[in-house]
Scaffold this active site. Structure first.
Site, PDB file in Angstrom:
ATOM      1  N   LYS A 107     -25.475  -5.744  -7.818  1.00 16.60           N
ATOM      2  CA  LYS A 107     -23.802  -6.078  -6.464  1.00 16.60           C
ATOM      3  C   LYS A 107     -23.451  -7.071  -6.805  1.00 16.60           C
ATOM      4  O   LYS A 107     -24.080  -8.621  -6.717  1.00 16.60           O
ATOM      5  CB  LYS A 107     -23.845  -4.815  -5.310  1.00 16.60           C
TER       6      LYS A 107
HETATM    7  P1  NAD Z   1     -10.615  -0.196  -2.541  1.00 15.40           P
HETATM    8  O1  NAD Z   1     -10.085  -1.589  -1.573  1.00 15.40           O
HETATM    9  O2  NAD Z   1      -9.620   0.393  -3.129  1.00 15.40           O
HETATM   10  O3  NAD Z   1     -10.048   0.794  -1.117  1.00 15.40           O
HETATM   11  C1  NAD Z   1     -10.565   0.598   0.658  1.00 15.40           C
HETATM   12  C2  NAD Z   1     -10.060   1.439   1.566  1.00 15.40           C
HETATM   13  O4  NAD Z   1     -10.915   0.823   2.717  1.00 15.40           O
HETATM   14  C3  NAD Z   1      -8.834   0.915   1.482  1.00 15.40           C
HETATM   15  O5  NAD Z   1      -7.882   1.989   2.197  1.00 15.40           O
HETATM   16  C4  NAD Z   1      -8.264  -0.069   3.302  1.00 15.40           C
HETATM   17  O6  NAD Z   1      -7.502   0.408   3.947  1.00 15.40           O
HETATM   18  C5  NAD Z   1      -9.777   0.730   3.842  1.00 15.40           C
HETATM   19  N1  NAD Z   1     -10.760  -0.446   5.005  1.00 15.40           N
HETATM   20  C6  NAD Z   1     -10.648  -1.344   5.049  1.00 15.40           C
HETATM   21  N2  NAD Z   1     -11.342  -1.826   5.875  1.00 15.40           N
HETATM   22  C7  NAD Z   1     -11.460  -0.933   6.788  1.00 15.40           C
HETATM   23  C8  NAD Z   1     -11.668  -0.497   8.427  1.00 15.40           C
HETATM   24  N3  NAD Z   1     -12.456  -1.358   9.110  1.00 15.40           N
HETATM   25  N4  NAD Z   1     -11.448   0.506   8.149  1.00 15.40           N
HETATM   26  C9  NAD Z   1     -11.191   2.280   7.606  1.00 15.40           C
HETATM   27  N5  NAD Z   1     -10.455   0.956   6.679  1.00 15.40           N
HETATM   28  C10 NAD Z   1     -10.483   0.751   6.404  1.00 15.40           C
HETATM   29  O7  NAD Z   1     -11.551  -0.438  -2.244  1.00 15.40           O
HETATM   30  P2  NAD Z   1     -12.331   1.768  -3.595  1.00 15.40           P
HETATM   31  O8  NAD Z   1     -12.659   0.796  -4.273  1.00 15.40           O
HETATM   32  O9  NAD Z   1     -11.652   2.335  -2.827  1.00 15.40           O
HETATM   33  O10 NAD Z   1     -13.763   1.478  -2.605  1.00 15.40           O
HETATM   34  C11 NAD Z   1     -14.150   2.291  -0.498  1.00 15.40           C
HETATM   35  C12 NAD Z   1     -15.947   2.387  -0.791  1.00 15.40           C
HETATM   36  O11 NAD Z   1     -15.932   3.543  -1.907  1.00 15.40           O
HETATM   37  C13 NAD Z   1     -16.191   1.247  -0.849  1.00 15.40           C
HETATM   38  O12 NAD Z   1     -18.072   1.961  -0.251  1.00 15.40           O
HETATM   39  C14 NAD Z   1     -17.379   0.946  -2.117  1.00 15.40           C
HETATM   40  O13 NAD Z   1     -18.426   0.512  -2.274  1.00 15.40           O
HETATM   41  C15 NAD Z   1     -17.614   2.116  -2.346  1.00 15.40           C
HETATM   42  N6  NAD Z   1     -17.403   3.010  -4.240  1.00 15.40           N
HETATM   43  C16 NAD Z   1     -16.562   2.191  -4.610  1.00 15.40           C
HETATM   44  C17 NAD Z   1     -16.514   2.691  -6.623  1.00 15.40           C
HETATM   45  C18 NAD Z   1     -15.295   2.240  -6.773  1.00 15.40           C
HETATM   46  O14 NAD Z   1     -15.493   3.141  -8.319  1.00 15.40           O
HETATM   47  N7  NAD Z   1     -13.951   1.169  -6.522  1.00 15.40           N
HETATM   48  C19 NAD Z   1     -17.960   3.652  -6.445  1.00 15.40           C
HETATM   49  C20 NAD Z   1     -18.689   3.828  -6.064  1.00 15.40           C
HETATM   50  C21 NAD Z   1     -18.609   3.411  -4.830  1.00 15.40           C
END
Ligand code: NAD
Length: 421
Positions: A107
């Site tokens: 990561k």
């Molecule tokens: P992203 O940047 O596309 O979206 C993040 C979202 O979280 C946004 O809507 C933002 O407004 C919200 N956010 C940020 N801070 C916040 C807070 N304090 N309170 C409430 N909402 C808040 O990110 P993503 O890629 O969708 O990732 C989201 C989660 O999923 C993370 O934990 C990431 O590790 C996990 N994840 C992502 C992937 C991927 O393929 N992108 C894969 C596995 C896990």
């Protein structure tokens, strides 16, 4: 919210150690897996639009590669820190072992707020980070992917930088340096949707095993970014109703149901859910007290701590985010009969389709979206059923079952290979 009683790395380590005790994990394997193999921290300068220079701190943590090259996302966020990245890397090792991918866990991230930078500055930060990482990443050694605040646009800048620095004989292999690229630049069909889609495939398994239908159920989502919005898209297609969304700006609630496609378009334009459909923007707390069937956390870690868990009125939490539930929060949810599909299973669709992208880059044979999706569904359904079997046989919760399955797999491989020297 979170953090009062420990850090994410402490939480993940505790779960790891509890399960290691339970399955009597070999001591040498426990020692190896309890810390990452490599912790790479780079500080690098970037020229800002006004001509000044600013230093950025970037991380790449390579937790374990006994099953294959290090794999895991890259996060751009002001809260990125060593502890968090170490924990997320360890979760990736467990996730890849759990769903049986020939990949290890890694990561990374850069500590800054991308919203404060211009697009040109963001591009320079991204490219300079690739240069700073140098040979620490490669398409056969460590392959980054999207995470919070990093999407296909960031990935393709990384790929382009890496390909420009590669020699002519490595150039085309170098395309596989990252996954989550735009489809026309070497990405795969279905990667953008994969994590959210995978969350919903797991919810479908849950419903099937319970003999209930998702159609007509209500659900809420925290975080309407990549994972949250695509999970919502898949849930709506199954006829479920989105009644509450929380993001960094606050909470919106609409019992009649929020139109997912419209909200998606709104968030793409405005950067958040605030102001959508003239709905009142409510405090964060109102998201957790909102009653519905399923909650999908898809934002950051440590969101469901004891305070939140105590007030939650949902039947199922499907963890799209990594580490959204603290150990204290989880205890309360379990006591209150709330079921949890844990992160390492629920969001494994992302790394699974990243693996498919990497395979396609290596073979140069590109697949249709239906092929990607049906392979993904088979992968997740199999893992889900195997985890349920462990739950039933050993009378453990789902998160423990996931760790049991992953750690046994890793321990078997170490036992056969032996530990050098
Ligand atoms: P992203 O940047 O596309 O979206 C993040 C979202 O979280 C946004 O809507 C933002 O407004 C919200 N956010 C940020 N801070 C916040 C807070 N304090 N309170 C409430 N909402 C808040 O990110 P993503 O890629 O969708 O990732 C989201 C989660 O999923 C993370 O934990 C990431 O590790 C996990 N994840 C992502 C992937 C991927 O393929 N992108 C894969 C596995 C896990």
């Amino acid at each position: 919210m979170g953090m009062e009683n420990g850090s994410l790395f402490e939480f993940v380590s505790k779960k790891f150690n509890d399960v290691a005790d339970e399955i009597k994990l070999d001591d040498s394997v426990r020692t190896i897996l309890s810390q990452p193999k490599n912790e790479i921290i780079v500080n690098f300068p970037v020229k800002m639009d006004d001509g000044s220079y600013r230093m950025f701190k970037g991380y790449r943590i390579q937790h374990n590669n006994v099953l294959g090259p290090y794999k895991g996302g890259l996060r751009f966020h002001p809260c990125v820190n060593l502890d968090e990245v170490k924990a997320l890397a360890m979760l990736m090792t467990i996730k890849c072992a759990l769903v049986d991918l020939p990949l290890g866990g890694g990561k990374g991230g850069i500590k800054f707020d991308p919203a404060e930078l211009s697009r040109e500055e963001l591009e320079r930060v991204t490219r300079r980070f690739v240069a700073a990482l140098g040979t620490n990443i490669s398409p056969v050694h460590d392959i980054p992917a999207p995470d919070v605040n990093t999407g296909a646009d960031i990935m393709v800048w990384m790929m382009d930088t890496y390909m420009n620095l590669a020699g002519p004989n490595e150039k085309h292999l170098a395309r596989g340096i990252v996954t989550g690229k735009p489809v026309d630049c070497g990405g795969t069909e279905g990667r953008e949707q994969a994590t959210g889609r995978g969350v919903v495939m797991c919810i479908e398994e849950w419903a099937r095993n319970k003999g209930v239908s998702i159609e007509g159920m209500t659900y809420s989502i925290q975080g309407f970014g990549n994972v949250g919005s695509w999970a919502a898209d898949a849930m709506s297609r199954l006829g479920a109703r989105l009644t509450a969304v929380n993001d960094h700006t606050g909470t919106i609630v609409c019992e009649a149901g929020i139109d997912v496609a419209e909200l998606k378009e709104y968030v793409a334009q405005h950067g958040s859910v605030a102001g959508y459909g003239e709905l009142e923007i409510l405090p964060r707390h109102d998201f957790f007290t909102h009653s519905c069937d399923i909650m999908i956390p898809a934002a950051l870690e440590n969101q469901i701590d004891s305070a939140e868990a105590q007030v939650m009125k949902v039947k199922l939490v499907a963890e799209g985010a990594n580490g959204p539930t603290t150990p204290d929060g989880e205890k309360i949810l379990v006591k209150n009969g709330v079921e949890i599909i844990p992160d390492v299973l629920a969001n494994a669709g992302g790394v699974t389709v990243s693996y498919y992208e990497w395979v396609q880059n290596r073979t140069r044979d590109y697949w249709l979206e239906e092929e990607v999706n049906s392979k993904l569904r088979r992968k997740l359904s199999k893992a889900y059923q195997e985890v349920l079997d462990i739950c039933n046989e050993q009378q453990v919760d789902m998160r423990s079952a996931c760790y049991i399955k992953a750690l046994k797999h890793l321990a078997n491989v170490y036992a056969k290979r032996g530990i050098f020297p």
